[in-house]
Motif scaffolding. Sequence first.
Motif, PDB file in Angstrom:
ATOM      1  N   ILE A   1       1.138   3.677   2.300  1.00  0.00           N
ATOM      2  CA  ILE A   1       1.918   3.822   3.537  1.00  0.00           C
ATOM      3  C   ILE A   1       2.807   2.591   3.727  1.00  0.00           C
ATOM      4  O   ILE A   1       4.009   2.707   4.012  1.00  0.00           O
ATOM      5  CB  ILE A   1       0.990   4.018   4.759  1.00  0.00           C
TER       6      ILE A   1
ATOM      7  N   GLY B   1       0.801  -1.216   0.000  1.00  0.00           N
ATOM      8  CA  GLY B   1       0.000   0.000   0.000  1.00  0.00           C
ATOM      9  C   GLY B   1       0.839   1.273   0.000  1.00  0.00           C
ATOM     10  O   GLY B   1       2.062   1.236   0.057  1.00  0.00           O
TER      11      GLY B   1
ATOM     12  N   ILE C   1     -15.502   6.073   9.143  1.00  0.00           N
ATOM     13  CA  ILE C   1     -14.053   5.931   9.333  1.00  0.00           C
ATOM     14  C   ILE C   1     -13.601   6.608  10.627  1.00  0.00           C
ATOM     15  O   ILE C   1     -12.715   6.096  11.323  1.00  0.00           O
ATOM     16  CB  ILE C   1     -13.265   6.410   8.099  1.00  0.00           C
TER      17      ILE C   1
ATOM     18  N   PRO D   1      -2.187   8.390  11.212  1.00  0.00           N
ATOM     19  CA  PRO D   1      -1.678   9.289  10.159  1.00  0.00           C
ATOM     20  C   PRO D   1      -2.646  10.418   9.832  1.00  0.00           C
ATOM     21  O   PRO D   1      -3.866  10.256   9.968  1.00  0.00           O
ATOM     22  CB  PRO D   1      -1.544   8.371   8.931  1.00  0.00           C
TER      23      PRO D   1
ATOM     24  N   LYS E   1     -11.393  -2.645   8.879  1.00  0.00           N
ATOM     25  CA  LYS E   1     -10.330  -1.855   9.521  1.00  0.00           C
ATOM     26  C   LYS E   1     -10.303  -2.037  11.036  1.00  0.00           C
ATOM     27  O   LYS E   1      -9.234  -2.152  11.632  1.00  0.00           O
ATOM     28  CB  LYS E   1     -10.469  -0.374   9.162  1.00  0.00           C
TER      29      LYS E   1
ATOM     30  N   ALA F   1      -2.874  -1.510   7.021  1.00  0.00           N
ATOM     31  CA  ALA F   1      -3.964  -2.018   6.177  1.00  0.00           C
ATOM     32  C   ALA F   1      -5.302  -1.756   6.856  1.00  0.00           C
ATOM     33  O   ALA F   1      -5.361  -1.389   8.029  1.00  0.00           O
ATOM     34  CB  ALA F   1      -3.779  -3.515   5.943  1.00  0.00           C
ATOM     35  N   GLY F   2      -6.336  -1.995   6.103  1.00  0.00           N
ATOM     36  CA  GLY F   2      -7.682  -1.883   6.670  1.00  0.00           C
ATOM     37  C   GLY F   2      -8.532  -0.905   5.890  1.00  0.00           C
ATOM     38  O   GLY F   2      -8.169   0.254   5.753  1.00  0.00           O
ATOM     39  N   ASP F   3      -9.636  -1.399   5.380  1.00  0.00           N
ATOM     40  CA  ASP F   3     -10.550  -0.553   4.596  1.00  0.00           C
ATOM     41  C   ASP F   3     -11.694  -0.050   5.468  1.00  0.00           C
ATOM     42  O   ASP F   3     -12.174  -0.770   6.341  1.00  0.00           O
ATOM     43  CB  ASP F   3     -11.168  -1.382   3.455  1.00  0.00           C
TER      44      ASP F   3
ATOM     45  N   THR G   1      -3.785  -9.621  -1.505  1.00  0.00           N
ATOM     46  CA  THR G   1      -3.494 -10.108  -2.864  1.00  0.00           C
ATOM     47  C   THR G   1      -2.005 -10.121  -3.183  1.00  0.00           C
ATOM     48  O   THR G   1      -1.632 -10.475  -4.296  1.00  0.00           O
ATOM     49  CB  THR G   1      -4.205  -9.211  -3.907  1.00  0.00           C
ATOM     50  N   SER G   2      -1.167  -9.701  -2.241  1.00  0.00           N
ATOM     51  CA  SER G   2       0.268  -9.628  -2.541  1.00  0.00           C
ATOM     52  C   SER G   2       1.079  -9.881  -1.276  1.00  0.00           C
ATOM     53  O   SER G   2       0.531  -9.872  -0.181  1.00  0.00           O
ATOM     54  CB  SER G   2       0.612  -8.239  -3.105  1.00  0.00           C
TER      55      SER G   2
ATOM     56  N   VAL H   1      -3.179 -12.952   3.517  1.00  0.00           N
ATOM     57  CA  VAL H   1      -4.064 -12.957   4.684  1.00  0.00           C
ATOM     58  C   VAL H   1      -5.166 -11.937   4.441  1.00  0.00           C
ATOM     59  O   VAL H   1      -4.915 -10.865   3.889  1.00  0.00           O
ATOM     60  CB  VAL H   1      -3.287 -12.628   5.989  1.00  0.00           C
ATOM     61  N   ASN H   2      -6.386 -12.320   4.799  1.00  0.00           N
ATOM     62  CA  ASN H   2      -7.492 -11.374   4.737  1.00  0.00           C
ATOM     63  C   ASN H   2      -7.886 -11.062   6.173  1.00  0.00           C
ATOM     64  O   ASN H   2      -8.523 -11.865   6.843  1.00  0.00           O
ATOM     65  CB  ASN H   2      -8.671 -11.961   3.956  1.00  0.00           C
ATOM     66  N   MET H   3      -7.496  -9.861   6.605  1.00  0.00           N
ATOM     67  CA  MET H   3      -7.718  -9.466   8.002  1.00  0.00           C
ATOM     68  C   MET H   3      -9.177  -9.469   8.399  1.00  0.00           C
ATOM     69  O   MET H   3      -9.494  -9.525   9.579  1.00  0.00           O
ATOM     70  CB  MET H   3      -7.225  -8.032   8.234  1.00  0.00           C
ATOM     71  N   SER H   4     -10.067  -9.351   7.434  1.00  0.00           N
ATOM     72  CA  SER H   4     -11.486  -9.271   7.784  1.00  0.00           C
ATOM     73  C   SER H   4     -12.050 -10.648   8.137  1.00  0.00           C
ATOM     74  O   SER H   4     -13.209 -10.741   8.548  1.00  0.00           O
ATOM     75  CB  SER H   4     -12.292  -8.640   6.637  1.00  0.00           C
TER      76      SER H   4
HETATM   77  N1  LIG Z   1      -3.428   7.226   2.891  1.00  0.00           N
HETATM   78  C1  LIG Z   1      -3.889   8.121   3.768  1.00  0.00           C
HETATM   79  O1  LIG Z   1      -3.992   9.336   3.491  1.00  0.00           O
HETATM   80  C2  LIG Z   1      -4.276   7.654   5.148  1.00  0.00           C
HETATM   81  C3  LIG Z   1      -4.521   8.611   6.150  1.00  0.00           C
HETATM   82  C4  LIG Z   1      -4.898   8.174   7.417  1.00  0.00           C
HETATM   83  C5  LIG Z   1      -5.035   6.817   7.661  1.00  0.00           C
HETATM   84  N2  LIG Z   1      -4.800   5.918   6.659  1.00  0.00           N
HETATM   85  C6  LIG Z   1      -4.951   4.493   6.940  1.00  0.00           C
HETATM   86  O2  LIG Z   1      -3.728   3.844   6.699  1.00  0.00           O
HETATM   87  C7  LIG Z   1      -3.966   2.507   6.255  1.00  0.00           C
HETATM   88  C8  LIG Z   1      -3.211   2.284   4.950  1.00  0.00           C
HETATM   89  O3  LIG Z   1      -3.621   3.282   4.040  1.00  0.00           O
HETATM   90  P1  LIG Z   1      -3.044   3.311   2.550  1.00  0.00           P
HETATM   91  O4  LIG Z   1      -3.503   4.590   1.952  1.00  0.00           O
HETATM   92  O5  LIG Z   1      -1.602   2.971   2.546  1.00  0.00           O
HETATM   93  O6  LIG Z   1      -3.892   2.131   1.907  1.00  0.00           O
HETATM   94  P2  LIG Z   1      -3.706   1.407   0.499  1.00  0.00           P
HETATM   95  O7  LIG Z   1      -2.722   2.093  -0.362  1.00  0.00           O
HETATM   96  O8  LIG Z   1      -5.087   1.175  -0.023  1.00  0.00           O
HETATM   97  O9  LIG Z   1      -3.061   0.001   0.900  1.00  0.00           O
HETATM   98  C9  LIG Z   1      -3.742  -0.849   1.750  1.00  0.00           C
HETATM   99  C10 LIG Z   1      -2.958  -2.151   1.880  1.00  0.00           C
HETATM  100  O10 LIG Z   1      -3.626  -2.942   2.833  1.00  0.00           O
HETATM  101  C11 LIG Z   1      -3.896  -4.232   2.324  1.00  0.00           C
HETATM  102  N3  LIG Z   1      -5.208  -4.652   2.815  1.00  0.00           N
HETATM  103  C12 LIG Z   1      -6.384  -3.975   2.754  1.00  0.00           C
HETATM  104  N4  LIG Z   1      -7.359  -4.663   3.320  1.00  0.00           N
HETATM  105  C13 LIG Z   1      -6.795  -5.830   3.751  1.00  0.00           C
HETATM  106  C14 LIG Z   1      -7.306  -6.975   4.385  1.00  0.00           C
HETATM  107  N5  LIG Z   1      -8.603  -7.084   4.685  1.00  0.00           N
HETATM  108  N6  LIG Z   1      -6.439  -7.967   4.696  1.00  0.00           N
HETATM  109  C15 LIG Z   1      -5.128  -7.873   4.384  1.00  0.00           C
HETATM  110  N7  LIG Z   1      -4.593  -6.814   3.763  1.00  0.00           N
HETATM  111  C16 LIG Z   1      -5.425  -5.810   3.442  1.00  0.00           C
HETATM  112  C17 LIG Z   1      -3.891  -4.093   0.817  1.00  0.00           C
HETATM  113  O11 LIG Z   1      -3.440  -5.304   0.309  1.00  0.00           O
HETATM  114  P3  LIG Z   1      -3.868  -5.811  -1.137  1.00  0.00           P
HETATM  115  O12 LIG Z   1      -3.384  -4.761  -2.088  1.00  0.00           O
HETATM  116  O13 LIG Z   1      -3.150  -7.086  -1.264  1.00  0.00           O
HETATM  117  O14 LIG Z   1      -5.369  -5.914  -1.115  1.00  0.00           O
HETATM  118  C18 LIG Z   1      -2.873  -2.952   0.608  1.00  0.00           C
HETATM  119  O15 LIG Z   1      -1.567  -3.465   0.513  1.00  0.00           O
HETATM  120  C19 LIG Z   1      -5.493   2.362   6.122  1.00  0.00           C
HETATM  121  O16 LIG Z   1      -5.986   1.789   7.307  1.00  0.00           O
HETATM  122  C20 LIG Z   1      -5.957   3.803   6.033  1.00  0.00           C
HETATM  123  O17 LIG Z   1      -7.286   3.979   6.503  1.00  0.00           O
HETATM  124  C21 LIG Z   1      -4.411   6.299   5.421  1.00  0.00           C
END
Ligand SMILES: NC(=O)c1ccc[n+]([C@@H]2O[C@H](COP(=O)([O-])OP(=O)(O)OC[C@H]3O[C@@H](n4cnc5c(N)ncnc54)[C@H](OP(=O)(O)O)[C@@H]3O)[C@@H](O)[C@H]2O)c1
Length: 200
Positions: A12, A10, A125, A154, A86, A63-65, A32-33, A38-41
């Motif tokens: 971050i 991802g 969220i 973050p 998440k 991670a976490g949607d 997926t990578s 692992v699927n955390m959900s």
């Molecule tokens: N980016 C921001 O501005 C920001 C700000 C504040 C907080 N956050 C938080 O920081 C975290 C990461 O954000 P990001 O922007 O880096 O996200 P991102 O680019 O969408 O990457 C998310 C990563 O998490 C993995 N993932 C998602 N759901 C998963 C699951 N159920 N089980 C296992 N792996 C899972 C994905 O893996 P796959 O690709 O293999 O699916 C991907 O590698 C999130 O919780 C987000 O809410 C982000």
Amino acid sequence: MRVILIGAAGTIGSKVLQALTGRHEVITAGRTSGDFRVNMSRPESIEAFFHQAGKFDAVVSAAGDARFGELDKLTYDDYLFSLTNKLMGQVNLVRIGQHFISDNGSFTLTSGYLAQEPIPGSSAISMVNAGLDGFVRAAALELTRGIRVNVVSPIWVKETLEAMGRDSAPGMAAAQVARAYVASVEGTMSGAVLDVLKIS
Ligand SMILES: NC(=O)c1ccc[n+]([C@@H]2O[C@H](COP(=O)([O-])OP(=O)(O)OC[C@H]3O[C@@H](n4cnc5c(N)ncnc54)[C@H](OP(=O)(O)O)[C@@H]3O)[C@@H](O)[C@H]2O)c1
């Protein structure tokens, strides 16, 4: 240390991977990578993953949607999705992982500033982020064997704002956010909500 990084592909997570590589042995995992899937959900996926992963000293979750949407448009399923992914996904990493992690190991989760500074559309969220902050503060009181737990909160990441076509000026570079994760893994704090503005 042997560190498991979930979400390493991802925005971050990829910078956390860069920051930890060379300092620690990093095992990557994602839906997926990564070295492991692992699927955390799904708790059974987490359990199976920890059985396969071997010994480890730290778990980092970047991670976490969770779903954005206006209050009158978000459905019950949108909230449930956010809670299952998440919030409970990361809670389950600790709940299940505490039985697998080495003595004096650490968990580092991810919440977000929208807990303290909500915006229109962030009710699901913000709820999930606040839940994670509360969970970590309380769970730290009960973990045994010197195990620590912290959460990084973050602000908007520059690369994310750019990808959304928004002004990235108020954001923080993902590489800078990554320093908070390193601080949690290598530090001694527990029960901390790590404010990226103070750590970086
Ligand atoms: N980016 C921001 O501005 C920001 C700000 C504040 C907080 N956050 C938080 O920081 C975290 C990461 O954000 P990001 O922007 O880096 O996200 P991102 O680019 O969408 O990457 C998310 C990563 O998490 C993995 N993932 C998602 N759901 C998963 C699951 N159920 N089980 C296992 N792996 C899972 C994905 O893996 P796959 O690709 O293999 O699916 C991907 O590698 C999130 O919780 C987000 O809410 C982000």
